[in-house]
Design a protein around this motif. Structure first.
Motif, PDB file in Angstrom:
ATOM      1  N   GLU A 132       7.243   5.103  12.690  1.00 16.96           N
ATOM      2  CA  GLU A 132       8.226   6.158  12.900  1.00 16.96           C
ATOM      3  C   GLU A 132       9.650   5.638  13.043  1.00 16.96           C
ATOM      4  O   GLU A 132      10.597   6.298  12.637  1.00 16.96           O
ATOM      5  N   VAL A 133       9.804   4.443  13.620  1.00 20.81           N
ATOM      6  CA  VAL A 133      11.152   3.880  13.751  1.00 20.81           C
ATOM      7  C   VAL A 133      11.698   3.531  12.363  1.00 20.81           C
ATOM      8  O   VAL A 133      12.849   3.844  12.049  1.00 20.81           O
ATOM      9  N   ALA A 134      10.860   2.922  11.534  1.00 23.05           N
ATOM     10  CA  ALA A 134      11.273   2.600  10.160  1.00 23.05           C
ATOM     11  C   ALA A 134      11.571   3.896   9.404  1.00 23.05           C
ATOM     12  O   ALA A 134      12.528   3.951   8.612  1.00 23.05           O
ATOM     13  N   TYR A 135      10.777   4.925   9.655  1.00 28.03           N
ATOM     14  CA  TYR A 135      11.015   6.228   9.026  1.00 28.03           C
ATOM     15  C   TYR A 135      12.403   6.755   9.398  1.00 28.03           C
ATOM     16  O   TYR A 135      13.155   7.202   8.530  1.00 28.03           O
ATOM     17  N   LEU A 136      12.768   6.684  10.686  1.00 25.76           N
ATOM     18  CA  LEU A 136      14.083   7.169  11.116  1.00 25.76           C
ATOM     19  C   LEU A 136      15.206   6.346  10.484  1.00 25.76           C
ATOM     20  O   LEU A 136      16.225   6.900  10.067  1.00 25.76           O
ATOM     21  N   ARG A 137      14.999   5.034  10.392  1.00 31.01           N
ATOM     22  CA  ARG A 137      16.013   4.187   9.754  1.00 31.01           C
ATOM     23  C   ARG A 137      16.203   4.586   8.285  1.00 31.01           C
ATOM     24  O   ARG A 137      17.327   4.737   7.817  1.00 31.01           O
ATOM     25  N   PHE A 138      15.084   4.714   7.568  1.00 30.80           N
ATOM     26  CA  PHE A 138      15.148   5.055   6.141  1.00 30.80           C
ATOM     27  C   PHE A 138      15.751   6.446   5.958  1.00 30.80           C
ATOM     28  O   PHE A 138      16.631   6.645   5.128  1.00 30.80           O
ATOM     29  N   ALA A 139      15.289   7.406   6.761  1.00 28.88           N
ATOM     30  CA  ALA A 139      15.785   8.780   6.651  1.00 28.88           C
ATOM     31  C   ALA A 139      17.271   8.859   6.983  1.00 28.88           C
ATOM     32  O   ALA A 139      18.011   9.618   6.354  1.00 28.88           O
ATOM     33  N   ARG A 162       6.595   7.630   7.463  1.00 31.37           N
ATOM     34  CA  ARG A 162       6.479   8.209   8.804  1.00 31.37           C
ATOM     35  C   ARG A 162       5.115   7.877   9.402  1.00 31.37           C
ATOM     36  O   ARG A 162       5.004   7.557  10.582  1.00 31.37           O
ATOM     37  N   GLU A 163       4.057   7.926   8.561  1.00 30.96           N
ATOM     38  CA  GLU A 163       2.719   7.568   9.037  1.00 30.96           C
ATOM     39  C   GLU A 163       2.618   6.085   9.371  1.00 30.96           C
ATOM     40  O   GLU A 163       1.910   5.710  10.305  1.00 30.96           O
ATOM     41  N   LEU A 164       3.341   5.254   8.635  1.00 30.64           N
ATOM     42  CA  LEU A 164       3.272   3.805   8.834  1.00 30.64           C
ATOM     43  C   LEU A 164       4.022   3.380  10.085  1.00 30.64           C
ATOM     44  O   LEU A 164       3.492   2.641  10.922  1.00 30.64           O
ATOM     45  N   ALA A 212       7.869  17.229  18.224  1.00 32.58           N
ATOM     46  CA  ALA A 212       7.130  18.486  18.063  1.00 32.58           C
ATOM     47  C   ALA A 212       5.828  18.238  17.310  1.00 32.58           C
ATOM     48  O   ALA A 212       4.778  18.784  17.677  1.00 32.58           O
ATOM     49  N   GLU A 213       5.875  17.399  16.277  1.00 32.83           N
ATOM     50  CA  GLU A 213       4.653  17.078  15.537  1.00 32.83           C
ATOM     51  C   GLU A 213       3.645  16.339  16.408  1.00 32.83           C
ATOM     52  O   GLU A 213       2.450  16.578  16.315  1.00 32.83           O
ATOM     53  N   LEU A 255       0.829  -1.213   0.000  1.00 28.65           N
ATOM     54  CA  LEU A 255       0.000   0.000   0.000  1.00 28.65           C
ATOM     55  C   LEU A 255       0.861   1.260   0.000  1.00 28.65           C
ATOM     56  O   LEU A 255       0.547   2.237  -0.680  1.00 28.65           O
ATOM     57  N   LEU A 256       1.953   1.230   0.749  1.00 29.37           N
ATOM     58  CA  LEU A 256       2.864   2.371   0.773  1.00 29.37           C
ATOM     59  C   LEU A 256       3.440   2.598  -0.625  1.00 29.37           C
ATOM     60  O   LEU A 256       3.458   3.725  -1.122  1.00 29.37           O
TER      61      LEU A 256
END
Length: 173
Positions: free
Chosen positions: A118-125, A114-116, A146-147, A83-84
């Motif tokens: 956040e830890v995976a988002y930080l890894r990818f980023a 990030r919506e899916l 902050a968000e 889906l992503l």
């Protein structure tokens, strides 16, 4: 469209249908020379320009594979990844551009990831944006916190508005 059977240079469209995800059109065609039918699938071409300057066709599977590495050990299913990738492709196609830089695709991945998770988002980023120090991680985490605070404040304000409306309506005003 050349007939795959007799190589006649023309064909007639008998039926057209869009795919379930809307990214392609399936057409049934008939050759006027040999009268045989065949199927074609049409998609809008989308090319990715790599950092090296090489161009290759866009692939949802590459998005899934890249994000899967960031999601390793996280509660993210294969369906979530599919889906992503679909959301990313829809966003990219809606831009109207036939060629995109690989970097732009990575930026497009960050929001839905990030919506899916956040830890995976930080890894990818961290890989994608080439984090080089702990301060880079701290800055990204500070933005996420902050968000969260803004979202919590907005949710709290929404609850108060609903409560005040309920009080007003019970007063009879």
């Amino acid at each position: 469209m050349h007939c795959p059977f007799c190589r006649h240079a023309d064909s007639r469209v008998v039926d057209s249908r869009t795919s379930d995800d809307g990214s392609s059109i399936r057409r049934r065609r008939q050759c006027p020379a040999c009268n045989r039918r065949f199927t074609t699938v049409e998609t809008a071409s989308l090319s990715v320009v790599k950092r090296s300057g090489a161009t290759e066709p866009f692939s949802r599977e590459k998005i899934v594979n890249g994000v899967r590495k960031a999601c390793q050990g996280r509660p993210v299913s294969e369906d979530d990844l599919a889906l992503l990738a679909q959301r990313v492709e829809e966003t990219i196609r809606s831009s109207g551009s036939a060629e995109l830089d690989a970097y732009e695709i990575g930026l497009t991945i960050l929001g839905p990831l990030r919506e899916l998770d956040e830890v995976a988002y930080l890894r990818f980023a961290s890989v994608y944006q080439a984090f080089s120090s702990l301060e880079d991680f701290e800055a990204a985490i500070t933005v996420l916190r902050a968000e969260h605070e803004v979202a919590a404040a907005e949710a709290g304000a929404g609850d108060r508005d609903t409560t005040s409306d309920a009080v007003t309506s019970t007063d009879g005003s």
